[in-house]
Design a protein around this motif. Structure first.
Motif, mmCIF file in Angstrom:
data_model
loop_
_atom_site.group_PDB
_atom_site.id
_atom_site.type_symbol
_atom_site.label_atom_id
_atom_site.label_comp_id
_atom_site.label_asym_id
_atom_site.label_seq_id
_atom_site.Cartn_x
_atom_site.Cartn_y
_atom_site.Cartn_z
ATOM 1 N N ALA A 5 -9.535 -2.780 1.020
ATOM 2 C CA ALA A 5 -9.672 -1.515 1.742
ATOM 3 C C ALA A 5 -8.649 -1.505 2.862
ATOM 4 N N THR A 6 -7.577 -0.792 2.665
ATOM 5 C CA THR A 6 -6.510 -0.700 3.659
ATOM 6 C C THR A 6 -5.914 0.698 3.612
ATOM 7 N N SER A 70 2.987 -12.770 7.484
ATOM 8 C CA SER A 70 2.366 -11.466 7.264
ATOM 9 C C SER A 70 1.064 -11.628 6.506
ATOM 10 N N TRP A 71 0.210 -10.659 6.697
ATOM 11 C CA TRP A 71 -1.047 -10.565 5.949
ATOM 12 C C TRP A 71 -0.996 -9.225 5.252
ATOM 13 N N LEU A 72 -0.863 -9.258 3.960
ATOM 14 C CA LEU A 72 -0.750 -8.007 3.222
ATOM 15 C C LEU A 72 -1.895 -7.865 2.233
ATOM 16 N N ALA A 73 -2.347 -6.655 2.064
ATOM 17 C CA ALA A 73 -3.374 -6.339 1.080
ATOM 18 C C ALA A 73 -2.908 -5.098 0.325
ATOM 19 N N ASP A 74 -3.042 -5.129 -0.974
ATOM 20 C CA ASP A 74 -2.605 -4.023 -1.809
ATOM 21 C C ASP A 74 -3.823 -3.206 -2.242
ATOM 22 N N ALA A 75 -3.870 -1.968 -1.805
ATOM 23 C CA ALA A 75 -5.004 -1.100 -2.118
ATOM 24 C C ALA A 75 -4.753 -0.241 -3.353
ATOM 25 N N ALA A 76 -3.737 -0.565 -4.147
ATOM 26 C CA ALA A 76 -3.404 0.249 -5.323
ATOM 27 C C ALA A 76 -4.570 0.336 -6.303
ATOM 28 N N LYS A 77 -5.257 -0.770 -6.518
ATOM 29 C CA LYS A 77 -6.401 -0.780 -7.441
ATOM 30 C C LYS A 77 -7.508 0.141 -6.927
ATOM 31 N N ALA A 78 -7.786 0.088 -5.623
ATOM 32 C CA ALA A 78 -8.808 0.952 -5.032
ATOM 33 C C ALA A 78 -8.383 2.411 -5.115
ATOM 34 N N TRP A 84 -9.098 5.943 -3.525
ATOM 35 C CA TRP A 84 -9.060 5.529 -2.119
ATOM 36 C C TRP A 84 -7.764 6.003 -1.490
ATOM 37 N N ASN A 85 -7.852 6.827 -0.462
ATOM 38 C CA ASN A 85 -6.672 7.319 0.235
ATOM 39 C C ASN A 85 -7.039 7.640 1.680
#
Length: 107
Positions: A5-6, A70-78, A84-85
């Motif tokens: 969730a980002t 860096s701390w990255l999270a990919d919300a593409a799946k959500a 999710w937008n």
């Protein structure tokens, strides 16, 4: 399933700290120190904790978190599955959190 969730934006620590400072009505000061000095402080924090038996905020584990590139999270799946937008409301949410903490007497 597991989702990240980002809002998809990348935030620098200095930005987040300035937003927190603003929410708390505090001036912030950005100071960059050499990694070697920071590592020494984290090491000494561990040693102090071991000798005193007290917990410390600055230790080598916290140092790994702080100095991570860096701390990255990919919300593409959500976004694909859950549509999710979210809006970019980090400053608003930090301000609301600070207000809540004040009301609870935590600040």
């Amino acid at each position: 399933q597991i989702f990240f969730a980002t809002d998809g934006r990348v935030y620098r620590q200095s930005y987040i700290l300035s937003v927190i400072g603003e929410a708390l009505s505090k001036r912030t000061l950005n100071i960059t120190i050499p990694e070697s000095l920071a590592s020494l402080v984290f090491y000494l924090g561990d040693k102090y904790a071991k000798l005193s038996g007290k917990q410390v905020l600055l230790n080598r584990d916290k140092g790994k978190e702080i100095m991570a590139e860096s701390w990255l999270a990919d919300a593409a799946k959500a976004a694909e599955i859950l549509h999710w937008n979210p809006e970019d409301k980090l400053p608003q949410y930090i301000k609301e959190t600070a207000e809540c903490y004040r009301e609870l007497g935590w600040l």
